[in-house]
Design a protein around this motif. Structure first.
Motif, mmCIF file in Angstrom:
data_model
loop_
_atom_site.group_PDB
_atom_site.id
_atom_site.type_symbol
_atom_site.label_atom_id
_atom_site.label_comp_id
_atom_site.label_asym_id
_atom_site.label_seq_id
_atom_site.Cartn_x
_atom_site.Cartn_y
_atom_site.Cartn_z
ATOM 1 N N TYR A 117 0.855 -1.190 0.000
ATOM 2 C CA TYR A 117 0.000 0.000 0.000
ATOM 3 C C TYR A 117 0.885 1.231 0.000
ATOM 4 N N SER A 118 0.255 2.384 -0.062
ATOM 5 C CA SER A 118 0.933 3.663 0.111
ATOM 6 C C SER A 118 0.240 4.423 1.235
ATOM 7 N N PHE A 119 0.894 5.470 1.734
ATOM 8 C CA PHE A 119 0.216 6.334 2.688
ATOM 9 C C PHE A 119 0.801 7.735 2.647
ATOM 10 N N VAL A 120 -0.092 8.693 2.874
ATOM 11 C CA VAL A 120 0.319 10.077 3.060
ATOM 12 C C VAL A 120 0.593 10.263 4.540
ATOM 13 N N TRP A 121 1.798 10.681 4.879
ATOM 14 C CA TRP A 121 2.105 11.024 6.266
ATOM 15 C C TRP A 121 2.238 12.548 6.338
ATOM 16 N N ALA A 122 1.683 13.104 7.386
ATOM 17 C CA ALA A 122 1.720 14.556 7.531
ATOM 18 C C ALA A 122 1.770 14.899 9.011
ATOM 19 N N MET A 123 2.541 15.945 9.323
ATOM 20 C CA MET A 123 2.780 16.320 10.717
ATOM 21 C C MET A 123 2.636 17.822 10.890
ATOM 22 N N ALA A 124 2.320 18.213 12.114
ATOM 23 C CA ALA A 124 2.305 19.632 12.470
ATOM 24 C C ALA A 124 2.587 19.747 13.957
ATOM 25 N N GLY A 125 3.271 20.815 14.312
ATOM 26 C CA GLY A 125 3.622 21.035 15.705
ATOM 27 C C GLY A 125 4.693 22.093 15.796
ATOM 28 N N GLU A 126 5.553 21.973 16.794
ATOM 29 C CA GLU A 126 6.545 23.026 17.013
ATOM 30 C C GLU A 126 7.872 22.768 16.320
ATOM 31 N N ASN A 127 8.028 21.621 15.656
ATOM 32 C CA ASN A 127 9.315 21.277 15.067
ATOM 33 C C ASN A 127 9.096 20.669 13.694
ATOM 34 N N GLN A 128 9.846 21.127 12.689
ATOM 35 C CA GLN A 128 9.725 20.595 11.338
ATOM 36 C C GLN A 128 10.818 19.607 10.964
ATOM 37 N N ALA A 129 11.748 19.328 11.864
ATOM 38 C CA ALA A 129 12.865 18.436 11.542
ATOM 39 C C ALA A 129 12.367 17.012 11.345
ATOM 40 N N PHE A 130 12.546 16.470 10.134
ATOM 41 C CA PHE A 130 12.043 15.139 9.815
ATOM 42 C C PHE A 130 12.632 14.075 10.732
ATOM 43 N N THR A 131 13.895 14.228 11.109
ATOM 44 C CA THR A 131 14.573 13.212 11.914
ATOM 45 C C THR A 131 14.380 13.400 13.416
ATOM 46 N N ASP A 132 13.578 14.381 13.821
ATOM 47 C CA ASP A 132 13.325 14.604 15.251
ATOM 48 C C ASP A 132 12.323 13.572 15.743
ATOM 49 N N MET A 133 12.852 12.488 16.287
ATOM 50 C CA MET A 133 11.991 11.418 16.780
ATOM 51 C C MET A 133 12.668 10.702 17.927
ATOM 52 N N ASP A 134 11.859 10.059 18.751
ATOM 53 C CA ASP A 134 12.345 9.272 19.873
ATOM 54 C C ASP A 134 12.116 7.804 19.550
ATOM 55 N N GLY A 135 13.180 7.126 19.149
ATOM 56 C CA GLY A 135 13.074 5.746 18.684
ATOM 57 C C GLY A 135 12.717 4.776 19.788
ATOM 58 N N VAL A 136 12.040 3.699 19.395
ATOM 59 C CA VAL A 136 11.648 2.647 20.320
ATOM 60 C C VAL A 136 12.128 1.308 19.753
ATOM 61 N N ASP A 137 12.932 0.604 20.523
ATOM 62 C CA ASP A 137 13.398 -0.698 20.093
ATOM 63 C C ASP A 137 12.239 -1.687 20.028
ATOM 64 N N VAL A 138 12.264 -2.534 19.018
ATOM 65 C CA VAL A 138 11.186 -3.512 18.865
ATOM 66 C C VAL A 138 11.003 -4.342 20.137
ATOM 67 N N GLN A 139 12.092 -4.667 20.808
ATOM 68 C CA GLN A 139 12.008 -5.501 22.007
ATOM 69 C C GLN A 139 11.320 -4.783 23.174
ATOM 70 N N ASP A 140 11.211 -3.457 23.086
ATOM 71 C CA ASP A 140 10.585 -2.694 24.165
ATOM 72 C C ASP A 140 9.100 -2.455 23.947
ATOM 73 N N LEU A 141 8.571 -2.857 22.791
ATOM 74 C CA LEU A 141 7.135 -2.687 22.535
ATOM 75 C C LEU A 141 6.343 -3.718 23.309
ATOM 76 N N ARG A 142 5.198 -3.290 23.769
ATOM 77 C CA ARG A 142 4.313 -4.195 24.514
ATOM 78 C C ARG A 142 2.891 -4.130 23.951
#
Length: 279
Positions: free
Chosen positions: A254-279
């Motif tokens: 499939y495809s998807f449109v992703w879109a964001m808005a807020g106080e920061n436009q930096a595409f790489t500004d994210m807090d990663g989560v390791d797969v092993q830490d997902l519940r």
């Protein structure tokens, strides 16, 4: 134009108590693209408006709603618009823009007259509109399909080989706060945005498209240690609060449109989560 549906913001502590129906009411936008209508949802998460326009029997005009207290929709807003249907045109203040499937148009603050039209009633355009508040104006800009900043990510072995086209972003089409692009999964790949992440500086929304009618995307949401899921069909949208992950796997590509808005436009500004830490 249909009435504007208003959804209030949710707190992560609410999610454990939500059943499936409550999750869908809070985060899933099922009916966004309807024949000869402009449909819209306002979420209080970053004051984002998600809207859809499908002109079949004639042009549609993007008006405004009483809840916005504006003379016209883009009086104090900007919008990224992606066509996920047949060929069509958008006319903004007298200037006509042709949008093929996958094309993106940025409409700047102050654009007062916006109309949508399909090239063919048998294959109507589907215009998906992502709008956020704006404190200044940038030029209305059209980007043809695939002409954004192109990224190739993932691997076929992990079922997440995908092409990302960044359209509205810091190094592309300029905006006040909207960041938008289109991701397309390669044949045989089904996972998006895994490993997952959150970004507490902005809200993100997805519109899934290009999915066969009989297939679904299992969209993951919630805090990393308290996840839930939604089953999403073609051309349905999902709202992801800043504290929530936003990831998914489809029963087909499939495809998807992703879109964001807020106080920061930096595409790489994210807090990663390791797969092993997902519940």
């Amino acid at each position: 134009m249909t009435d504007l549906e208003v959804r209030h913001a949710t707190h992560p502590d609410q999610v454990p108590g939500f059943d499936t129906a409550a999750l869908r009411r809070a985060y899933l936008v099922e009916r966004l693209l309807t024949d000869d209508e402009v449909t819209a949802v306002l979420t209080h998460h970053d004051r984002i408006v998600l809207a859809g326009a499908r002109p079949v029997n004639g042009p549609l005009t993007l008006g405004t709603w009483p809840e916005l207290r504006s003379e016209f929709f883009l009086e104090r807003r900007e919008a990224g618009i992606v066509n996920v249907g047949g060929a069509g045109t958008i006319t903004i203040d007298g200037t006509k823009y042709d949008l093929a499937n996958g094309a993106c148009l940025y409409a700047g603050r102050g654009s007062s007259e916006v109309t949508f039209e399909s090239a063919s009633a048998s294959e109507p355009a589907d215009f998906y509109i992502f709008s956020a508040t704006a404190h200044t104006s940038y030029p209305t800009t059209l980007v043809a399909p695939g002409e954004g900043n192109r990224l190739e990510l993932g691997d076929q072995q992990t079922s997440n080989r995908r092409t990302i086209n960044q359209y509205i972003h810091a190094n592309g089409v300029q905006s006040c706060q909207v960041v938008l692009g289109v991701t397309t999964l390669h044949p045989g790949s089904t996972w998006n945005t895994m490993p997952a992440h959150t970004h507490d500086r902005r809200t993100e929304c997805y519109l899934y498209f290009g999915l066969p009618e009989t297939e679904r995307v299992v969209h993951l949401l919630g805090e990393p240690d308290e996840t839930r899921h939604l089953l999403i069909a073609d051309r349905q949208a999902v709202i992801s609060p800043s504290w929530s992950i936003h990831s998914g796997v489809g029963t087909a590509a499939y495809s998807f449109v992703w879109a964001m808005a807020g106080e920061n436009q930096a595409f790489t500004d994210m807090d990663g989560v390791d797969v092993q830490d997902l519940r």
